[in-house]
Design an enzyme around this catalytic site. Structure first.
Site, mmCIF file in Angstrom:
data_model
loop_
_atom_site.group_PDB
_atom_site.id
_atom_site.type_symbol
_atom_site.label_atom_id
_atom_site.label_comp_id
_atom_site.label_asym_id
_atom_site.label_seq_id
_atom_site.Cartn_x
_atom_site.Cartn_y
_atom_site.Cartn_z
ATOM 1 N N ARG A 112 0.944 -1.121 0.014
ATOM 2 C CA ARG A 112 -0.031 -0.163 0.117
ATOM 3 C C ARG A 112 0.920 1.361 0.047
ATOM 4 O O ARG A 112 0.635 2.309 -0.742
ATOM 5 C CB ARG A 112 -0.714 0.096 1.202
ATOM 6 C CG ARG A 112 -1.858 1.124 1.236
ATOM 7 C CD ARG A 112 -3.003 0.742 2.060
ATOM 8 N NE ARG A 112 -2.810 0.788 3.357
ATOM 9 C CZ ARG A 112 -3.408 0.324 4.519
ATOM 10 N NH1 ARG A 112 -4.510 -0.140 4.053
ATOM 11 N NH2 ARG A 112 -3.072 0.469 5.872
ATOM 12 N N LYS A 214 -2.763 6.300 1.694
ATOM 13 C CA LYS A 214 -2.676 6.758 3.154
ATOM 14 C C LYS A 214 -1.729 8.124 2.996
ATOM 15 O O LYS A 214 -0.685 8.071 3.739
ATOM 16 C CB LYS A 214 -2.215 5.944 4.005
ATOM 17 C CG LYS A 214 -3.038 5.336 5.021
ATOM 18 C CD LYS A 214 -2.576 3.973 5.858
ATOM 19 C CE LYS A 214 -3.099 4.300 7.327
ATOM 20 N NZ LYS A 214 -4.704 4.009 7.432
#
Ligand SMILES: *Cc1c(COP(=O)(O)O)cnc(C)c1O
Length: 367
Positions: A112, A214
Protein backbone atom coordinates in the site's frame (compact mmCIF):
# COMPACT_ATOMS: atom_id res chain seq x y z
CA UNK A 1 15.72 -11.11 2.53
CA UNK A 2 18.13 -8.32 3.36
CA UNK A 3 20.55 -8.79 6.21
CA UNK A 4 18.74 -8.11 9.44
CA UNK A 5 21.74 -7.10 11.50
CA UNK A 6 21.21 -3.41 11.79
CA UNK A 7 23.32 -1.94 14.54
CA UNK A 8 21.89 -0.35 17.64
CA UNK A 9 24.15 2.62 17.12
CA UNK A 10 25.75 3.98 20.28
CA UNK A 11 26.13 7.30 18.46
CA UNK A 12 22.55 8.37 18.67
CA UNK A 13 21.40 10.86 16.09
CA UNK A 14 19.14 12.45 18.63
CA UNK A 15 19.66 12.94 22.36
CA UNK A 16 18.19 10.09 24.39
CA UNK A 17 14.54 10.77 25.10
CA UNK A 18 14.02 11.95 28.64
CA UNK A 19 10.35 11.25 29.17
CA UNK A 20 9.45 9.83 32.55
CA UNK A 21 7.65 7.07 30.72
CA UNK A 22 10.96 5.60 29.67
CA UNK A 23 12.52 3.08 31.95
CA UNK A 24 16.32 3.19 32.34
CA UNK A 25 17.81 2.08 29.04
CA UNK A 26 20.32 -0.09 30.84
CA UNK A 27 17.51 -2.47 31.75
CA UNK A 28 17.29 -5.64 29.76
CA UNK A 29 15.15 -5.65 26.64
CA UNK A 30 13.09 -8.39 28.22
CA UNK A 31 12.14 -6.20 31.12
CA UNK A 32 8.65 -4.82 30.65
CA UNK A 33 8.26 -1.05 30.44
CA UNK A 34 6.84 0.70 33.49
CA UNK A 35 3.35 1.37 32.29
CA UNK A 36 -0.16 0.54 33.35
CA UNK A 37 -1.00 -2.17 30.84
CA UNK A 38 -4.61 -2.36 32.00
CA UNK A 39 -5.43 1.19 31.01
CA UNK A 40 -3.84 1.60 27.61
CA UNK A 41 -5.66 3.91 25.22
CA UNK A 42 -4.35 5.42 22.03
CA UNK A 43 -2.10 8.11 23.46
CA UNK A 44 1.37 8.75 22.18
CA UNK A 45 4.07 7.36 24.39
CA UNK A 46 7.74 7.58 23.58
CA UNK A 47 9.43 4.24 23.11
CA UNK A 48 13.13 3.44 22.82
CA UNK A 49 14.06 3.22 19.15
CA UNK A 50 12.98 4.26 15.68
CA UNK A 51 14.19 2.95 12.35
CA UNK A 52 15.49 5.54 9.86
CA UNK A 53 16.76 5.38 6.32
CA UNK A 54 17.04 7.83 3.45
CA UNK A 55 17.31 7.86 -0.28
CA UNK A 56 18.21 10.49 -2.82
CA UNK A 57 18.67 10.57 -6.57
CA UNK A 58 18.87 6.86 -7.29
CA UNK A 59 15.51 6.23 -5.56
CA UNK A 60 16.97 3.33 -3.59
CA UNK A 61 16.74 3.35 0.17
CA UNK A 62 19.96 2.51 1.95
CA UNK A 63 20.16 -0.03 4.75
CA UNK A 64 18.52 1.73 7.65
CA UNK A 65 19.48 1.87 11.27
CA UNK A 66 17.84 2.02 14.64
CA UNK A 67 18.29 5.36 16.33
CA UNK A 68 17.09 6.39 19.72
CA UNK A 69 13.51 7.68 19.44
CA UNK A 70 13.64 11.45 19.26
CA UNK A 71 13.30 14.55 17.16
CA UNK A 72 14.48 14.55 13.58
CA UNK A 73 16.05 17.43 11.74
CA UNK A 74 14.31 18.83 8.69
CA UNK A 75 15.02 21.81 6.49
CA UNK A 76 12.27 24.44 6.67
CA UNK A 77 11.96 23.88 2.93
CA UNK A 78 11.49 20.11 3.20
CA UNK A 79 8.96 18.89 0.62
CA UNK A 80 6.75 17.34 3.27
CA UNK A 81 6.45 20.58 5.25
CA UNK A 82 5.70 22.78 2.26
CA UNK A 83 3.77 20.58 -0.12
CA UNK A 84 2.55 17.69 1.99
CA UNK A 85 4.55 15.01 0.25
CA UNK A 86 4.10 12.27 2.83
CA UNK A 87 2.47 8.92 3.50
CA UNK A 88 1.93 6.94 6.66
CA UNK A 89 1.08 3.37 7.51
CA UNK A 90 -0.17 1.58 10.59
CA UNK A 91 0.32 -2.01 11.65
CA UNK A 92 0.51 -3.85 14.96
CA UNK A 93 2.79 -6.35 16.70
CA UNK A 94 0.94 -8.72 19.03
CA UNK A 95 2.22 -10.83 21.87
CA UNK A 96 0.77 -14.31 22.13
CA UNK A 97 0.06 -16.20 25.31
CA UNK A 98 3.40 -18.04 24.97
CA UNK A 99 5.24 -14.71 24.65
CA UNK A 100 6.07 -15.00 20.95
CA UNK A 101 5.50 -11.85 18.89
CA UNK A 102 3.67 -11.64 15.58
CA UNK A 103 2.78 -9.17 12.85
CA UNK A 104 -0.37 -9.28 10.76
CA UNK A 105 0.06 -9.06 6.97
CA UNK A 106 2.84 -6.44 7.09
CA UNK A 107 3.64 -6.94 3.40
CA UNK A 108 0.19 -5.51 2.65
CA UNK A 109 1.22 -2.27 4.34
CA UNK A 110 4.42 -2.29 2.28
CA UNK A 111 2.50 -2.70 -0.97
CA UNK A 112 0.00 0.00 0.00
CA UNK A 113 2.89 2.36 0.73
CA UNK A 114 4.40 1.58 -2.67
CA UNK A 115 1.11 2.35 -4.43
CA UNK A 116 0.76 5.56 -2.42
CA UNK A 117 4.34 6.55 -3.15
CA UNK A 118 3.74 6.18 -6.87
CA UNK A 119 0.69 8.47 -6.53
CA UNK A 120 2.66 11.06 -4.55
CA UNK A 121 5.79 10.96 -6.75
CA UNK A 122 8.00 9.40 -4.11
CA UNK A 123 10.39 6.46 -4.23
CA UNK A 124 9.43 3.70 -1.80
CA UNK A 125 11.20 0.98 0.18
CA UNK A 126 10.92 -2.54 -1.20
CA UNK A 127 8.53 -4.93 0.51
CA UNK A 128 11.44 -6.77 2.16
CA UNK A 129 12.97 -3.53 3.37
CA UNK A 130 9.65 -2.33 4.75
CA UNK A 131 8.85 -5.56 6.58
CA UNK A 132 12.40 -5.80 7.91
CA UNK A 133 12.17 -2.23 9.24
CA UNK A 134 8.85 -3.01 10.95
CA UNK A 135 10.32 -6.16 12.52
CA UNK A 136 13.43 -4.36 13.73
CA UNK A 137 11.37 -1.55 15.22
CA UNK A 138 9.14 -4.03 17.05
CA UNK A 139 12.12 -6.00 18.35
CA UNK A 140 14.07 -2.94 19.48
CA UNK A 141 11.00 -1.81 21.43
CA UNK A 142 10.08 -5.26 22.66
CA UNK A 143 9.57 -4.22 26.24
CA UNK A 144 6.80 -1.89 25.04
CA UNK A 145 4.77 -4.69 23.46
CA UNK A 146 1.82 -5.16 25.82
CA UNK A 147 1.34 -8.51 27.55
CA UNK A 148 -1.02 -11.00 25.87
CA UNK A 149 -4.56 -9.66 25.61
CA UNK A 150 -3.73 -6.15 26.85
CA UNK A 151 -3.25 -4.43 23.51
CA UNK A 152 -0.56 -4.26 20.88
CA UNK A 153 2.47 -2.33 19.77
CA UNK A 154 1.18 0.05 17.11
CA UNK A 155 3.86 0.54 14.47
CA UNK A 156 3.83 3.69 12.40
CA UNK A 157 5.92 3.78 9.20
CA UNK A 158 6.30 7.20 7.56
CA UNK A 159 7.58 8.08 4.11
CA UNK A 160 8.29 11.78 3.69
CA UNK A 161 9.86 14.17 1.21
CA UNK A 162 12.63 15.32 3.55
CA UNK A 163 14.83 17.12 1.01
CA UNK A 164 14.63 20.91 0.53
CA UNK A 165 12.73 22.33 -2.42
CA UNK A 166 11.29 25.77 -3.14
CA UNK A 167 9.55 25.62 -6.50
CA UNK A 168 6.69 23.12 -6.52
CA UNK A 169 8.26 19.78 -7.45
CA UNK A 170 9.04 16.40 -5.88
CA UNK A 171 11.56 16.64 -3.04
CA UNK A 172 15.20 15.77 -3.82
CA UNK A 173 15.50 13.38 -0.83
CA UNK A 174 13.17 11.03 1.05
CA UNK A 175 13.16 9.60 4.55
CA UNK A 176 11.55 6.33 5.56
CA UNK A 177 11.07 6.20 9.30
CA UNK A 178 9.34 3.71 11.57
CA UNK A 179 8.37 4.32 15.18
CA UNK A 180 6.13 2.46 17.57
CA UNK A 181 3.86 2.98 20.55
CA UNK A 182 1.92 0.59 22.79
CA UNK A 183 -1.85 0.96 22.37
CA UNK A 184 -5.10 -0.39 23.73
CA UNK A 185 -8.51 0.84 22.58
CA UNK A 186 -8.61 3.43 19.82
CA UNK A 187 -11.78 5.15 20.96
CA UNK A 188 -12.06 6.74 24.37
CA UNK A 189 -15.32 4.86 24.93
CA UNK A 190 -13.33 1.62 24.78
CA UNK A 191 -15.22 -1.15 23.05
CA UNK A 192 -18.62 0.54 23.41
CA UNK A 193 -20.61 0.71 20.14
CA UNK A 194 -19.78 3.71 17.93
CA UNK A 195 -22.17 6.57 17.37
CA UNK A 196 -21.54 7.95 13.91
CA UNK A 197 -22.56 11.24 12.37
CA UNK A 198 -23.15 11.43 8.63
CA UNK A 199 -21.32 14.48 7.32
CA UNK A 200 -22.72 16.06 4.18
CA UNK A 201 -20.71 19.26 3.83
CA UNK A 202 -17.14 18.17 4.38
CA UNK A 203 -15.77 15.44 2.15
CA UNK A 204 -12.75 13.31 2.74
CA UNK A 205 -12.00 12.44 -0.86
CA UNK A 206 -13.13 12.83 -4.43
CA UNK A 207 -12.44 10.98 -7.65
CA UNK A 208 -8.97 11.71 -8.92
CA UNK A 209 -7.77 12.85 -5.50
CA UNK A 210 -5.60 10.94 -3.04
CA UNK A 211 -8.33 9.43 -0.85
CA UNK A 212 -7.35 5.92 -1.89
CA UNK A 213 -3.84 6.18 -0.48
CA UNK A 214 -2.65 6.86 3.05
CA UNK A 215 -1.44 10.34 2.21
CA UNK A 216 -0.96 12.67 5.16
CA UNK A 217 -2.87 15.26 3.13
CA UNK A 218 -6.17 13.41 3.63
CA UNK A 219 -6.40 13.91 7.35
CA UNK A 220 -6.07 17.55 8.42
CA UNK A 221 -8.92 18.63 6.09
CA UNK A 222 -11.42 16.46 8.01
CA UNK A 223 -10.21 17.30 11.51
CA UNK A 224 -12.82 20.04 11.76
CA UNK A 225 -15.72 17.73 10.90
CA UNK A 226 -14.43 15.12 13.32
CA UNK A 227 -13.87 17.61 16.10
CA UNK A 228 -17.41 18.95 15.66
CA UNK A 229 -18.89 15.47 15.71
CA UNK A 230 -16.98 14.62 18.89
CA UNK A 231 -18.02 17.87 20.54
CA UNK A 232 -21.63 16.83 19.87
CA UNK A 233 -21.15 13.45 21.51
CA UNK A 234 -20.51 11.30 18.43
CA UNK A 235 -17.60 8.88 18.18
CA UNK A 236 -16.67 9.78 14.62
CA UNK A 237 -17.87 10.91 11.21
CA UNK A 238 -19.24 8.83 8.35
CA UNK A 239 -18.39 10.50 5.05
CA UNK A 240 -20.49 10.38 1.90
CA UNK A 241 -19.38 10.76 -1.71
CA UNK A 242 -18.53 14.28 -2.85
CA UNK A 243 -20.54 14.18 -6.09
CA UNK A 244 -24.00 12.87 -5.14
CA UNK A 245 -23.76 13.11 -1.33
CA UNK A 246 -25.73 9.92 -1.47
CA UNK A 247 -23.33 7.00 -1.16
CA UNK A 248 -21.50 6.17 2.05
CA UNK A 249 -17.73 5.97 1.88
CA UNK A 250 -15.94 5.45 5.19
CA UNK A 251 -15.20 6.81 8.65
CA UNK A 252 -12.16 9.07 9.37
CA UNK A 253 -9.76 6.21 9.90
CA UNK A 254 -11.73 3.03 9.35
CA UNK A 255 -13.89 1.27 6.77
CA UNK A 256 -17.56 0.44 7.13
CA UNK A 257 -19.70 -2.66 6.57
CA UNK A 258 -23.46 -3.29 6.56
CA UNK A 259 -25.12 -6.59 7.32
CA UNK A 260 -28.52 -7.51 5.94
CA UNK A 261 -29.54 -11.15 6.28
CA UNK A 262 -26.55 -13.20 5.21
CA UNK A 263 -25.18 -10.48 2.92
CA UNK A 264 -22.27 -8.31 3.95
CA UNK A 265 -21.88 -5.06 1.99
CA UNK A 266 -19.08 -2.52 1.97
CA UNK A 267 -18.47 0.52 -0.24
CA UNK A 268 -16.54 -0.32 -3.38
CA UNK A 269 -13.02 1.09 -3.49
CA UNK A 270 -12.66 3.37 -6.50
CA UNK A 271 -10.08 5.80 -5.25
CA UNK A 272 -12.22 7.61 -2.70
CA UNK A 273 -11.88 5.18 0.18
CA UNK A 274 -8.77 3.80 1.77
CA UNK A 275 -8.70 0.06 1.20
CA UNK A 276 -8.05 -1.28 4.66
CA UNK A 277 -6.13 -4.47 5.28
CA UNK A 278 -8.67 -5.25 7.99
CA UNK A 279 -11.45 -4.66 5.44
CA UNK A 280 -9.82 -7.08 3.04
CA UNK A 281 -9.31 -9.66 5.79
CA UNK A 282 -12.90 -9.42 7.05
CA UNK A 283 -14.14 -9.94 3.49
CA UNK A 284 -12.10 -13.16 3.26
CA UNK A 285 -13.28 -14.32 6.68
CA UNK A 286 -16.94 -13.66 5.80
CA UNK A 287 -16.57 -15.62 2.57
CA UNK A 288 -14.92 -18.49 4.49
CA UNK A 289 -17.87 -18.53 6.87
CA UNK A 290 -20.30 -18.81 3.95
CA UNK A 291 -21.62 -15.25 3.78
CA UNK A 292 -22.15 -13.33 0.57
CA UNK A 293 -19.98 -10.23 0.27
CA UNK A 294 -20.79 -7.29 -1.97
CA UNK A 295 -18.41 -4.42 -2.72
CA UNK A 296 -20.68 -1.84 -4.30
CA UNK A 297 -22.19 1.63 -4.10
CA UNK A 298 -24.24 1.83 -0.90
CA UNK A 299 -26.84 4.56 -0.49
CA UNK A 300 -27.11 6.28 2.88
CA UNK A 301 -30.76 5.22 2.93
CA UNK A 302 -29.73 1.59 3.16
CA UNK A 303 -28.47 2.31 6.66
CA UNK A 304 -32.10 2.47 7.78
CA UNK A 305 -32.79 -1.14 6.92
CA UNK A 306 -29.47 -2.75 7.87
CA UNK A 307 -29.47 -5.41 10.59
CA UNK A 308 -26.05 -4.41 11.75
CA UNK A 309 -23.26 -1.95 10.89
CA UNK A 310 -19.62 -2.13 11.90
CA UNK A 311 -16.25 -0.51 11.25
CA UNK A 312 -12.87 -2.08 10.58
CA UNK A 313 -9.28 -0.87 10.85
CA UNK A 314 -5.94 -1.78 12.37
CA UNK A 315 -6.38 0.82 15.09
CA UNK A 316 -10.06 0.12 15.90
CA UNK A 317 -10.16 -3.59 15.14
CA UNK A 318 -13.77 -4.50 14.36
CA UNK A 319 -16.09 -2.06 16.11
CA UNK A 320 -19.89 -2.39 16.19
CA UNK A 321 -21.90 0.73 15.37
CA UNK A 322 -24.69 1.53 17.83
CA UNK A 323 -26.21 4.48 16.03
CA UNK A 324 -25.90 6.62 12.93
CA UNK A 325 -27.32 10.13 12.73
CA UNK A 326 -28.34 11.38 9.29
CA UNK A 327 -30.21 14.61 8.55
CA UNK A 328 -31.32 14.78 12.17
CA UNK A 329 -32.58 11.20 12.30
CA UNK A 330 -30.91 8.73 14.58
CA UNK A 331 -30.85 5.12 13.40
CA UNK A 332 -30.15 2.68 16.21
CA UNK A 333 -28.78 -0.83 15.90
CA UNK A 334 -29.29 -3.69 18.27
CA UNK A 335 -26.05 -4.76 19.88
CA UNK A 336 -25.77 -8.37 20.95
CA UNK A 337 -23.11 -10.92 21.68
CA UNK A 338 -24.13 -13.06 18.72
CA UNK A 339 -23.99 -10.36 16.06
CA UNK A 340 -21.98 -11.14 12.96
CA UNK A 341 -19.23 -8.60 13.45
CA UNK A 342 -18.30 -10.26 16.74
CA UNK A 343 -18.13 -13.60 14.98
CA UNK A 344 -15.86 -12.15 12.29
CA UNK A 345 -13.68 -10.36 14.80
CA UNK A 346 -13.20 -13.37 17.01
CA UNK A 347 -12.08 -15.32 13.95
CA UNK A 348 -9.62 -12.58 13.04
CA UNK A 349 -8.28 -12.42 16.60
CA UNK A 350 -8.19 -16.23 16.73
CA UNK A 351 -5.94 -16.28 13.66
CA UNK A 352 -3.75 -13.56 15.16
CA UNK A 353 -3.47 -15.45 18.44
CA UNK A 354 -2.74 -18.74 16.76
CA UNK A 355 -5.84 -20.58 17.99
CA UNK A 356 -7.38 -20.69 14.49
CA UNK A 357 -5.34 -22.08 11.61
CA UNK A 358 -3.70 -19.35 9.54
CA UNK A 359 -4.53 -20.81 6.15
CA UNK A 360 -3.64 -17.73 4.14
CA UNK A 361 -0.26 -17.00 5.71
CA UNK A 362 -1.39 -13.76 7.26
CA UNK A 363 0.77 -14.12 10.33
CA UNK A 364 4.47 -13.28 10.42
CA UNK A 365 6.53 -14.19 13.45
CA UNK A 366 9.25 -11.80 14.56
CA UNK A 367 12.69 -13.29 15.33
C1 LIG B 1 -5.76 3.30 7.70
C2 LIG B 1 -7.14 3.63 7.31
C3 LIG B 1 -8.15 2.66 7.28
C4 LIG B 1 -7.98 1.25 7.79
O1 LIG B 1 -7.00 0.51 7.14
P1 LIG B 1 -6.40 -0.80 7.84
O2 LIG B 1 -5.37 -1.26 6.86
O3 LIG B 1 -7.50 -1.75 8.03
O4 LIG B 1 -5.80 -0.35 9.12
C5 LIG B 1 -9.40 3.03 6.80
N1 LIG B 1 -9.64 4.30 6.41
C6 LIG B 1 -8.70 5.26 6.45
C7 LIG B 1 -9.05 6.62 6.00
C8 LIG B 1 -7.42 4.96 6.91
O5 LIG B 1 -6.50 5.91 6.97
Amino acid sequence: MASSQSTLSPLFSAPPATSLQIAPTTSSDEESAYIDWDNLGFQLMQTDYMYVTKCSDDGIFRQGQLNRYGNIQLSPSAGVLNYGQGLFEGTKAYRREDGRVFLFRPEQNAIRMQIGAERMCMPSPSTDQFVEAVKQTALANKRWIPPFGKGALYIRPLLIGSGPILGFAPAPEYTFLVYACPVGNYFKQGTAPLNLYVEEDVHRASRGGAGGVKSITNYAPVLKAMKNAKANGYSDVLYVDAVNKKYIEEVSSCNIFLVKGNVLSTPIAKGTILEGITRKSIIDIALDLGYTVEERLIEVDELFSADEVFCTGTAVGVAPVGSITYKGQRIEYKISSDQLCKQFYSRLVGIQRGVIKDERNWIVEIE
